[in-house]
Design an enzyme around this catalytic site. Structure first.
Site, PDB file in Angstrom:
ATOM      1  N   HIS A 256       0.741  -1.049  -0.031  1.00 56.71           N
ATOM      2  CA  HIS A 256       0.043   0.208   0.075  1.00 56.71           C
ATOM      3  C   HIS A 256       1.020   1.341  -0.024  1.00 56.71           C
ATOM      4  CE1 HIS A 256      -3.752   2.182   1.162  1.00 56.71           C
ATOM      5  NE2 HIS A 256      -2.703   3.225   1.735  1.00 56.71           N
ATOM      6  N   GLU A 257       1.835   1.453   0.885  1.00 53.39           N
ATOM      7  CA  GLU A 257       2.611   2.537   1.087  1.00 53.39           C
ATOM      8  C   GLU A 257       3.550   2.520  -0.068  1.00 53.39           C
ATOM      9  OE1 GLU A 257       1.870   4.576   2.899  1.00 53.39           O
ATOM     10  OE2 GLU A 257       0.461   3.461   4.313  1.00 53.39           O
TER      11      GLU A 257
END
Length: 491
Positions: A256-257
């Site tokens: 996600h990051e």
């Protein structure tokens, strides 16, 4: 130098100082000694005062007046648009208020982390009360006679309004609730079991970050209480977290990051340290993190590759094969934590937060009532009770650092990601074979060329439409979810 050249030189220094402020925030959440929090608050307030003074400097207004925008190309006009927007905003918010918000939110972040660890809501409420009052003041200054929440939302998703969010969420909610009910009637798949060495998780998560295209020469992966991405240009850092019993928490937080970080790393280098040298909005930013995490990272094809790598790293995972692993990755089940929520229920978590923070900003509920309001709404929406504060009102860092108006962009990111994924599938017909081989290059290259490189050049809805060939709509996301989970749960 022309007025435009002088303005851009001044803006470049302002952008550089903003990056330094961001680095202080990264340090605070990763390696700063806990006892340094009061001093860090003063440091961040001092730097915010400098930044506010630069953003509202009368010379910026003079330069803006002197620039002949008609003589500029599309990039120059976009630079002026973003500088003017920041200038007008800064001149609405008093410098003392901006500095106080920076100081208080810096301190509140540490108090939130301690309260979360201690499951002690009462210890956090006094500083949260102060944050809410300051943000109300800021919102009132920005809104003039308009809606305070709309003014806050515009900080993160320019052009979006609460009324438009109600339309979008109203279109999504019935379909999501119906899909969830159908899924939860089916037998739940087996999850992973066992203990997963946390140092091994970090080794694998760094490998996965690089598989998704994260440039470690210009970034790093560290641990934090709440995963986040920080920075832009040549220094873009991410954090993740580990759990000995849940390696997906680490791996999918990282993916996600990396989506966020790849957006920043993929922006045209010509925009470095200019207003266009960062993501255009948090909704568009979330479109990247969500498509990396879900449509790519939780796909059946990629899960086959990841199952092999996790088996090599940890041995027996408690599931028999890649098919069982894919089901475990996408398991729909009772849960409390937004960041760990499955794709079916994730947006329902966001709808809860949107309604609560709007009520807070409008004074319809008080901070002292927030935990009860959260627990009541959660039970109504999800059908079971919150068991402890860290699974409820204390789970997210956002309100402690004053990010009111931010939460809706997660759901907008899902909508945008649905549009992008549909276009990506058409543009890269061999996608599943590539994902099964752990080759994310074609997918991430398409995203970089069609969206990421533009940075802040285009407005949020425009950049999504340019990349996907359609105006943002909930239809592709809902179709994707119904197809995926209908197949997984034999609906």
């Amino acid at each position: 130098m022309s007025a435009y050249d002088e303005l851009m030189a001044f803006s470049r220094e302002t952008q550089a100082l903003g990056q330094i402020l961001g680095r202080l925030g990264w340090d605070q959440e990763t390696v700063m000694p806990s006892g340094a929090a009061p001093q860090r608050g003063e440091e961040m307030a001092a730097l915010e005062s400098v930044l506010h003074a630069r953003r509202s400097d009368p010379r910026v207004g003079d330069w803006l007046e002197a620039v002949d925008t008609a003589a500029l190309d599309a990039v120059g006009k976009a630079q002026i648009r973003e500088i003017r927007r920041a200038f007008e905003r800064a001149n609405k918010v008093p410098g003392a208020l901006a500095a106080r918000i920076a100081r208080v939110t810096s301190e509140a972040q540490g108090k939130w982390a301690a309260s979360r660890a201690d499951e002690d809501v009462a210890a956090f409420l006094p500083v949260l009360e102060e944050v809410v009052m300051l943000k109300r003041d800021e919102g009132a200054a920005l809104a003039s006679d308009g809606d305070i929440y709309d003014a806050m939302l515009d900080d993160y998703e320019p052009g979006m309004t609460g009324a438009r969010l109600d339309e979008i969420f109203g279109d999504m909610r019935p379909a999501l609730v119906e899909l969830r009910a159908a899924v939860l009637e089916r037998p739940a798949p087996t999850g992973l079991s066992g203990s997963f060495d946390e140092s091994a998780q970090m080794r694998l998560t760094r490998e996965v970050a690089k598989v998704f295209g994260y440039d470690m020469k210009h970034g790093r992966v560290d641990k934090a209480v709440h995963p986040f991405s920080s920075g832009s240009g040549l220094d873009v850092r991410i954090t993740t977290r580990t759990s000995a019993t849940d390696p997906f928490n680490c791996l999918y937080s990282t993916i996600h990051e990396v989506g966020h970080a790849s957006y920043e790393q993929g922006i045209d280098p010509a925009y470095l340290l200019t207003p266009l040298g960062r993501g255009v909005s948090m909704g568009v930013h979330e479109s990247q993190s969500r498509i990396y995490e879900n449509q790519l990272g939780r796909s059946k094809a990629f899960c086959g590759w990841l199952f092999g790598r996790m088996s090599e790293s940890f041995g027996d995972l408690g599931v028999a094969d890649a098919k069982g692993f894919y089901a475990a990755v996408n398991k729909v089940d009772r849960g409390f934590i937004r960041t760990e929520a499955d794709e079916v229920q994730y947006n329902l978590h966001i709808m809860l937060r949107l309604d609560l923070e709007r009520q807070l900003m409008r004074g319809e509920i008080g901070v002292v009532d927030l935990e009860e309001a959260w627990n009541t709404r959660f039970a109504a929406d999800f059908g079971y009770a919150v068991d402890r504060p860290s699974n409820g009102v204390l789970q997210d860092v956002h309100w402690s650092v004053g990010l009111f108006g931010y939460f809706p962009t997660y759901a907008l990111g899902n909508v945008y990601a649905g549009c992008l994924h549909e276009a990506l599938r058409m543009a890269v017909p061999e996608l599943d074979g590539q994902l099964a081989a752990g080759d994310l290059g074609p997918a991430t290259t398409w995203l970089r060329e069609n969206l990421q490189q533009h940075g802040g050049l285009y407005a949020p809805a425009e950049v999504i439409e340019r990349a996907s060939g359609q105006a943002p709509s909930v239809a592709p996301l809902l179709s994707y979810l119904q197809t995926k989970f209908g197949g997984l749960y034999d609906l």
